[in-house]
Write a protein that holds these residues in place. Sequence first.
Motif, PDB file in Angstrom:
ATOM      1  N   HIS A   1      46.417  39.996  35.393  1.00 47.82           N
ATOM      2  CA  HIS A   1      45.227  39.632  36.183  1.00 47.82           C
ATOM      3  C   HIS A   1      43.946  39.640  35.347  1.00 47.82           C
ATOM      4  O   HIS A   1      42.880  40.005  35.835  1.00 47.82           O
ATOM      5  CB  HIS A   1      45.078  40.542  37.404  1.00 47.82           C
ATOM      6  N   VAL A   2      44.088  39.231  34.086  1.00 46.96           N
ATOM      7  CA  VAL A   2      42.939  39.117  33.192  1.00 46.96           C
ATOM      8  C   VAL A   2      42.815  37.652  32.770  1.00 46.96           C
ATOM      9  O   VAL A   2      43.807  37.010  32.408  1.00 46.96           O
ATOM     10  CB  VAL A   2      43.085  40.017  31.953  1.00 46.96           C
TER      11      VAL A   2
ATOM     12  N   LYS B   1      39.809  47.138  27.454  1.00 48.42           N
ATOM     13  CA  LYS B   1      39.079  47.529  28.670  1.00 48.42           C
ATOM     14  C   LYS B   1      38.703  46.321  29.535  1.00 48.42           C
ATOM     15  O   LYS B   1      37.649  46.307  30.186  1.00 48.42           O
ATOM     16  CB  LYS B   1      37.803  48.309  28.322  1.00 48.42           C
ATOM     17  N   ALA B   2      39.561  45.295  29.539  1.00 47.79           N
ATOM     18  CA  ALA B   2      39.311  44.118  30.365  1.00 47.79           C
ATOM     19  C   ALA B   2      39.614  44.444  31.833  1.00 47.79           C
ATOM     20  O   ALA B   2      40.615  45.095  32.135  1.00 47.79           O
ATOM     21  CB  ALA B   2      40.171  42.950  29.897  1.00 47.79           C
ATOM     22  N   LYS B   3      38.767  43.975  32.725  1.00 43.13           N
ATOM     23  CA  LYS B   3      38.962  44.229  34.149  1.00 43.13           C
ATOM     24  C   LYS B   3      40.033  43.293  34.712  1.00 43.13           C
ATOM     25  O   LYS B   3      39.960  42.076  34.532  1.00 43.13           O
ATOM     26  CB  LYS B   3      37.651  44.013  34.902  1.00 43.13           C
ATOM     27  N   PRO B   4      41.016  43.835  35.424  1.00 45.66           N
ATOM     28  CA  PRO B   4      42.082  43.008  36.008  1.00 45.66           C
ATOM     29  C   PRO B   4      41.652  42.431  37.353  1.00 45.66           C
ATOM     30  O   PRO B   4      42.178  42.801  38.411  1.00 45.66           O
ATOM     31  CB  PRO B   4      43.242  43.993  36.160  1.00 45.66           C
ATOM     32  N   ASP B   5      40.700  41.505  37.333  1.00 46.45           N
ATOM     33  CA  ASP B   5      40.124  40.990  38.576  1.00 46.45           C
ATOM     34  C   ASP B   5      40.294  39.479  38.714  1.00 46.45           C
ATOM     35  O   ASP B   5      39.580  38.831  39.475  1.00 46.45           O
ATOM     36  CB  ASP B   5      38.641  41.350  38.665  1.00 46.45           C
ATOM     37  N   TRP B   6      41.261  38.915  37.979  1.00 49.29           N
ATOM     38  CA  TRP B   6      41.458  37.456  38.010  1.00 49.29           C
ATOM     39  C   TRP B   6      42.871  37.122  38.450  1.00 49.29           C
ATOM     40  O   TRP B   6      43.838  37.752  38.016  1.00 49.29           O
ATOM     41  CB  TRP B   6      41.224  36.868  36.623  1.00 49.29           C
ATOM     42  N   ILE B   7      43.010  36.144  39.345  1.00 49.98           N
ATOM     43  CA  ILE B   7      44.316  35.631  39.728  1.00 49.98           C
ATOM     44  C   ILE B   7      44.252  34.109  39.739  1.00 49.98           C
ATOM     45  O   ILE B   7      43.172  33.525  39.850  1.00 49.98           O
ATOM     46  CB  ILE B   7      44.776  36.142  41.113  1.00 49.98           C
TER      47      ILE B   7
ATOM     48  N   GLU C   1      37.463  28.842  42.208  1.00 48.49           N
ATOM     49  CA  GLU C   1      36.261  28.843  41.383  1.00 48.49           C
ATOM     50  C   GLU C   1      36.070  27.503  40.689  1.00 48.49           C
ATOM     51  O   GLU C   1      34.940  27.028  40.528  1.00 48.49           O
ATOM     52  CB  GLU C   1      36.343  29.975  40.360  1.00 48.49           C
ATOM     53  N   SER C   2      37.187  26.870  40.277  1.00 50.60           N
ATOM     54  CA  SER C   2      37.093  25.558  39.629  1.00 50.60           C
ATOM     55  C   SER C   2      36.562  24.515  40.596  1.00 50.60           C
ATOM     56  O   SER C   2      35.718  23.688  40.231  1.00 50.60           O
ATOM     57  CB  SER C   2      38.478  25.134  39.107  1.00 50.60           C
TER      58      SER C   2
END
Length: 273
Positions: free
Chosen positions: A27-28, A199-205, A212-213
């Motif tokens: 999720h990064v 330390k990347a935030k796992p906030d992407w799916i 978003e696109s």
Amino acid sequence: MKHDRILILDFGSQVTQLIARRVREAHVYCEVHSCEVTNDFIRDFNPKGIILSGSHMSAYEESTDVAPAAVFELGVPVLGICYGMQTMAEQLGGKVESGAQREFGYAEVREHGHTKLLEKISDFTNEEGQSFLKVWMSHGDKVTKMPEGFKLMCSTPSCPIAGMADEKRGFYAVQFHPEVTHTVKGKEILNTFVLDICKAKPDWIMGSFAEESVQKIKEQVGKDEVILGLSGGVDSSVAAALIHKAIGDQLTCVFVDNGLLRLHERKQVEETF
């Protein structure tokens, strides 16, 4: 919404896209770009970490691609995989040589040094208490001298330096391929690098990427008209679907039969779109 980003530099490996898949499964957000990108591109990309892919090339040859200098100057963690490890070694003062014995396939690497990347990851321990990983190797060349500041991270009998790390600078490298399923704990290794070290935030799916696109396309196009060359391939088809979702009838697709479609596929593309 802005996401932390991992930059993957592609040196031509057949499995580079698998690296991206593993990062996205964590999720990064990540992107794959050619190793020939400029230093300014890397700085503007502003990655939380960088991964260097494998390659068919030899790092000690003058004609070989190298990582842009910014990779090692930006101050973010870097993971070199296979050739990525070799070019890291060569560029930072180590040495790579052609191996007398090529390793291709299953291997068991012994862990050393208790680095952050591998300290909590192991497949089995032998009678002497040494930890091992079950991995997939694919290389002929190998690092024979580590750059200054690096320590040994793992080894095999035929590859004494199968992994190395300079933890002060956040540089890690492995000779095996953690992105393939044959490396049993490969997913955990990449997760550790991306989530714990970078330390990347796992906030992407993927779903949010599509949403978003679509929003970005709406903002960019406004009330303008868009013409899209549509071949029926994956790239143009996905682009057509996203743009149409964003702006509807403002999009006009022009079907381009490039001669590479399968039998009757032209008709299928026309009917679908």
